[in-house]
Design a protein around this motif. Sequence first.
Motif, PDB file in Angstrom:
ATOM      1  N   GLU A 168       0.916  -1.214  -0.057  1.00 57.45           N
ATOM      2  CA  GLU A 168       0.191  -0.105  -0.057  1.00 57.45           C
ATOM      3  C   GLU A 168       0.911   0.925  -0.112  1.00 57.45           C
ATOM      4  OE1 GLU A 168      -2.990  -0.017   3.253  1.00 57.45           O
ATOM      5  OE2 GLU A 168      -3.533  -1.957   2.582  1.00 57.45           O
ATOM      6  N   ARG A 169       1.979   1.252   0.870  1.00 61.49           N
ATOM      7  CA  ARG A 169       2.803   2.379   0.695  1.00 61.49           C
ATOM      8  C   ARG A 169       3.462   2.637  -0.570  1.00 61.49           C
ATOM      9  NH1 ARG A 169       3.968   0.361   6.197  1.00 61.49           N
ATOM     10  NH2 ARG A 169       5.914  -0.527   5.361  1.00 61.49           N
ATOM     11  N   THR A 170       3.761   1.520  -1.291  1.00 67.49           N
ATOM     12  CA  THR A 170       4.521   1.717  -2.635  1.00 67.49           C
ATOM     13  C   THR A 170       3.538   2.099  -3.596  1.00 67.49           C
ATOM     14  OG1 THR A 170       5.808  -0.307  -1.926  1.00 67.49           O
ATOM     15  CG2 THR A 170       5.451   0.282  -4.475  1.00 67.49           C
ATOM     16  N   ASP A 171       2.152   1.909  -3.557  1.00 68.95           N
ATOM     17  CA  ASP A 171       1.090   2.351  -4.525  1.00 68.95           C
ATOM     18  C   ASP A 171       0.781   3.825  -4.192  1.00 68.95           C
ATOM     19  OD1 ASP A 171       0.879  -0.232  -5.178  1.00 68.95           O
ATOM     20  OD2 ASP A 171      -0.890  -0.766  -4.174  1.00 68.95           O
ATOM     21  N   LEU A 172       0.758   4.383  -2.520  1.00 67.15           N
ATOM     22  CA  LEU A 172       0.839   5.482  -2.445  1.00 67.15           C
ATOM     23  C   LEU A 172       1.974   6.538  -2.772  1.00 67.15           C
ATOM     24  CD1 LEU A 172      -1.066   5.157   0.993  1.00 67.15           C
ATOM     25  CD2 LEU A 172      -1.904   6.043  -1.090  1.00 67.15           C
ATOM     26  N   ALA A 173       3.105   6.048  -2.783  1.00 65.01           N
ATOM     27  CA  ALA A 173       4.342   6.381  -3.202  1.00 65.01           C
ATOM     28  C   ALA A 173       4.118   6.731  -4.947  1.00 65.01           C
ATOM     29  CB  ALA A 173       5.562   5.930  -2.856  1.00 65.01           C
ATOM     30  N   GLU A 174       3.759   5.878  -5.665  1.00 59.29           N
ATOM     31  CA  GLU A 174       3.660   6.088  -7.053  1.00 59.29           C
ATOM     32  C   GLU A 174       2.376   6.838  -7.336  1.00 59.29           C
ATOM     33  OE1 GLU A 174       3.007   2.029  -8.700  1.00 59.29           O
ATOM     34  OE2 GLU A 174       5.210   1.717  -9.088  1.00 59.29           O
ATOM     35  N   ASP A 175       1.567   7.027  -6.434  1.00 65.69           N
ATOM     36  CA  ASP A 175       0.454   8.194  -6.835  1.00 65.69           C
ATOM     37  C   ASP A 175       0.802   9.325  -6.692  1.00 65.69           C
ATOM     38  OD1 ASP A 175      -1.259   6.127  -7.545  1.00 65.69           O
ATOM     39  OD2 ASP A 175      -2.307   5.977  -5.752  1.00 65.69           O
ATOM     40  N   ARG A 176       1.675   9.528  -5.566  1.00 63.35           N
ATOM     41  CA  ARG A 176       2.435  10.940  -5.051  1.00 63.35           C
ATOM     42  C   ARG A 176       3.406  11.243  -6.242  1.00 63.35           C
ATOM     43  NH1 ARG A 176       2.542   8.715  -0.021  1.00 63.35           N
ATOM     44  NH2 ARG A 176       4.761   8.245  -0.175  1.00 63.35           N
ATOM     45  N   THR A 177       4.042  10.405  -7.187  1.00 61.64           N
ATOM     46  CA  THR A 177       4.981  10.702  -7.992  1.00 61.64           C
ATOM     47  C   THR A 177       4.530  11.027  -9.143  1.00 61.64           C
ATOM     48  OG1 THR A 177       6.628   8.825  -7.094  1.00 61.64           O
ATOM     49  CG2 THR A 177       6.807   9.817  -9.294  1.00 61.64           C
ATOM     50  N   VAL A 178       3.068  10.352  -9.456  1.00 60.56           N
ATOM     51  CA  VAL A 178       2.327  10.748 -10.513  1.00 60.56           C
ATOM     52  C   VAL A 178       1.919  12.270 -10.712  1.00 60.56           C
ATOM     53  CG1 VAL A 178       0.267  10.663 -11.974  1.00 60.56           C
ATOM     54  CG2 VAL A 178       1.653   8.380 -11.349  1.00 60.56           C
TER      55      VAL A 178
END
Length: 173
Positions: free
Chosen positions: A62-72
């Motif tokens: 979940e943290r990885t998914d949120l990090a990718e969203d923040r990068t987008v």
Amino acid sequence: MVSKRISTQMVAGTQQRLARFFSALRAVLLKGTQPMLCENHYLPCEWVVMEHSTDRTELAGERTDLAEDRTVLANERTFAGWMRTGLAAVGIGLGFNALFGKMEPTWLPKAIASCFIVSGMVIFYLAERNSCSVLERLDAHSVQPLRRMNLRLVASLMGIGSAVLMGGMWFLL
């Protein structure tokens, strides 16, 4: 002041431990098994084992998914920043021509203004290229990213508008 902060943190930590204990206890009791407390833990043993194995993996995902969203989202802000910079370069070129257009020789202010406008067009192209390459590498999970076609459309319209402005500056003024 420090003692109040420490005591507040201790109370908050105790409240969190109690909340975890009672939620775990409720989960174990709903299963119909007897809770057995582990050493050095305030939680039932089976909940502690679950916390260390699958829960951490799920949380890491979940943290990885949120990090990718923040990068987008950061990529979109970066694209907007590059576009602002390109528009500023085009505006400087237009302003330079407006201020020094009556200068002799007449081609000199137009040439300097054209350099600024061309640099703005290059910035538009690089912004689109960089943003689209980042979007290709990332996978958005809970955010809706801008489509690459929209990025290309915005950058193309800005570039075409700058080229028309430069053509009008050379041939109409």
